[in-house]
Scaffold this motif. Structure first.
Motif, short mmCIF file in Angstrom:
data_model
loop_
_atom_site.label_atom_id
_atom_site.label_comp_id
_atom_site.label_asym_id
_atom_site.label_seq_id
_atom_site.Cartn_x
_atom_site.Cartn_y
_atom_site.Cartn_z
N ALA A 163 2.87 21.80 -8.75
CA ALA A 163 3.18 22.51 -7.51
C ALA A 163 2.81 23.98 -7.65
O ALA A 163 2.25 24.59 -6.73
N PHE A 164 3.10 24.57 -8.81
CA PHE A 164 2.80 25.98 -9.03
C PHE A 164 1.29 26.24 -8.95
O PHE A 164 0.83 27.17 -8.28
N MET A 165 0.49 25.40 -9.61
CA MET A 165 -0.96 25.59 -9.64
C MET A 165 -1.61 25.34 -8.29
O MET A 165 -2.68 25.86 -8.01
N ASN A 166 -0.98 24.55 -7.45
CA ASN A 166 -1.53 24.22 -6.13
C ASN A 166 -0.88 25.00 -5.00
O ASN A 166 -1.08 24.66 -3.83
N ASP A 167 -0.10 26.04 -5.34
CA ASP A 167 0.62 26.80 -4.32
C ASP A 167 1.37 25.87 -3.36
O ASP A 167 1.26 25.98 -2.14
N SER A 168 2.11 24.93 -3.94
CA SER A 168 2.82 23.92 -3.15
C SER A 168 4.29 23.89 -3.52
O SER A 168 4.72 24.46 -4.52
N LYS A 169 5.03 23.18 -2.71
CA LYS A 169 6.43 22.88 -3.00
C LYS A 169 6.55 21.36 -3.05
O LYS A 169 5.94 20.65 -2.27
N VAL A 170 7.37 20.89 -3.97
CA VAL A 170 7.66 19.47 -4.05
C VAL A 170 9.08 19.28 -3.54
O VAL A 170 10.01 19.94 -4.01
N VAL A 171 9.22 18.39 -2.56
CA VAL A 171 10.53 18.13 -1.97
C VAL A 171 10.92 16.70 -2.30
O VAL A 171 10.14 15.76 -2.12
N ARG A 172 12.13 16.55 -2.80
CA ARG A 172 12.68 15.24 -3.12
C ARG A 172 13.88 15.01 -2.22
O ARG A 172 14.76 15.87 -2.12
N VAL A 173 13.90 13.86 -1.53
CA VAL A 173 14.99 13.54 -0.61
C VAL A 173 15.65 12.25 -1.09
O VAL A 173 14.98 11.25 -1.32
N LEU A 174 16.97 12.28 -1.25
CA LEU A 174 17.73 11.11 -1.67
C LEU A 174 18.73 10.71 -0.60
O LEU A 174 19.35 11.57 0.03
N GLN A 175 18.86 9.42 -0.42
CA GLN A 175 19.87 8.88 0.48
C GLN A 175 20.55 7.72 -0.23
O GLN A 175 19.88 6.89 -0.84
N SER A 176 21.85 7.66 -0.16
CA SER A 176 22.59 6.59 -0.83
C SER A 176 22.74 5.40 0.10
O SER A 176 22.84 5.55 1.32
N MET A 177 22.75 4.21 -0.50
CA MET A 177 22.98 2.99 0.27
C MET A 177 23.83 2.06 -0.56
O MET A 177 23.93 2.19 -1.77
N ASP A 178 24.44 1.13 0.13
CA ASP A 178 25.19 0.08 -0.53
C ASP A 178 24.99 -1.18 0.28
O ASP A 178 24.68 -1.13 1.48
N CYS A 179 25.13 -2.32 -0.35
CA CYS A 179 25.03 -3.57 0.37
C CYS A 179 25.89 -4.60 -0.35
O CYS A 179 26.25 -4.42 -1.51
#
Length: 187
Positions: A163-179
């Motif tokens: 991300a640093f070398m590409n002038d980017s941001k990495v975004v991680r999104v988590l959502q919890s689930m149960d079944c």
């Protein structure tokens, strides 16, 4: 969506993953003693589930099996050559009056050649039948976000990037689930 479907049927039940239907010890397990699926199998399975006091007259009762199993049921014939389930399955999308769906994510056993007939093989299959309205999937409303300016990542081509070398941001999104099954015997 595929992850939710796979987890619903085969989730490990570990601290990070919900337990799927086949990991619920309360579920109804029907083991077919015949070498091959035949025309008596769906009737025997439905009868076995009924004997577990599962109300099959109300609720959302149905079948889930893989596409190979669907092909077996579609092509079952009587001794006179008439198709047994094909008309019902193609015209109404049901098997023995209950709707069915196919799923390519169901775990299956390895194919084993029949020692007596090279044109046939054995394969362990998972077939789910029961009240799907007794199965729940719960997703949390909140999402967890993590943003990084210096994380490395792997793109679709398998190349590593930064991300640093590409002038980017990495975004991680988590959502919890149960079944899980509300009542184990319903499946």
């Amino acid at each position: 969506r595929n992850l939710i479907a796979f987890t619903a049927f085969h989730g490990s039940g570990s601290s990070k993953a919900p337990a799927g239907i086949d990991k619920d010890s309360r579920r109804t397990v029907f083991t077919w003693g015949g070498a091959y699926l035949n025309q008596t199998f769906p009737v025997a399975m439905r009868s076995y589930v009924k004997k577990q006091n599962v109300d099959l007259l109300s609720g959302k009762v149905g079948w889930v099996f893989d596409v190979d199993t669907e092909a077996v049921f579609l092509n079952m014939i009587t001794s006179t050559g008439d198709f047994i389930y094909q008309k019902e399955m193609l015209e109404r999308g049901t098997l023995l009056g209950h709707p069915y769906r196919t799923c390519t994510l169901l775990e299956q056993g390895a194919r084993t050649a029949d020692p007596d007939d090279a044109t046939k093989f054995y394969k362990t299959v998972n077939i789910f039948f029961g009240r799907f309205d007794e199965f729940f999937i719960a997703l949390t409303r909140n999402l967890q976000f993590a943003v990084s300016l210096d994380t490395t990542f792997t793109d679709d081509d398998g190349s590593s990037g930064s991300a640093f070398m590409n002038d980017s941001k990495v975004v991680r999104v988590l959502q919890s689930m149960d079944c899980g099954l509300r009542q184990g015997a319903a499946m």
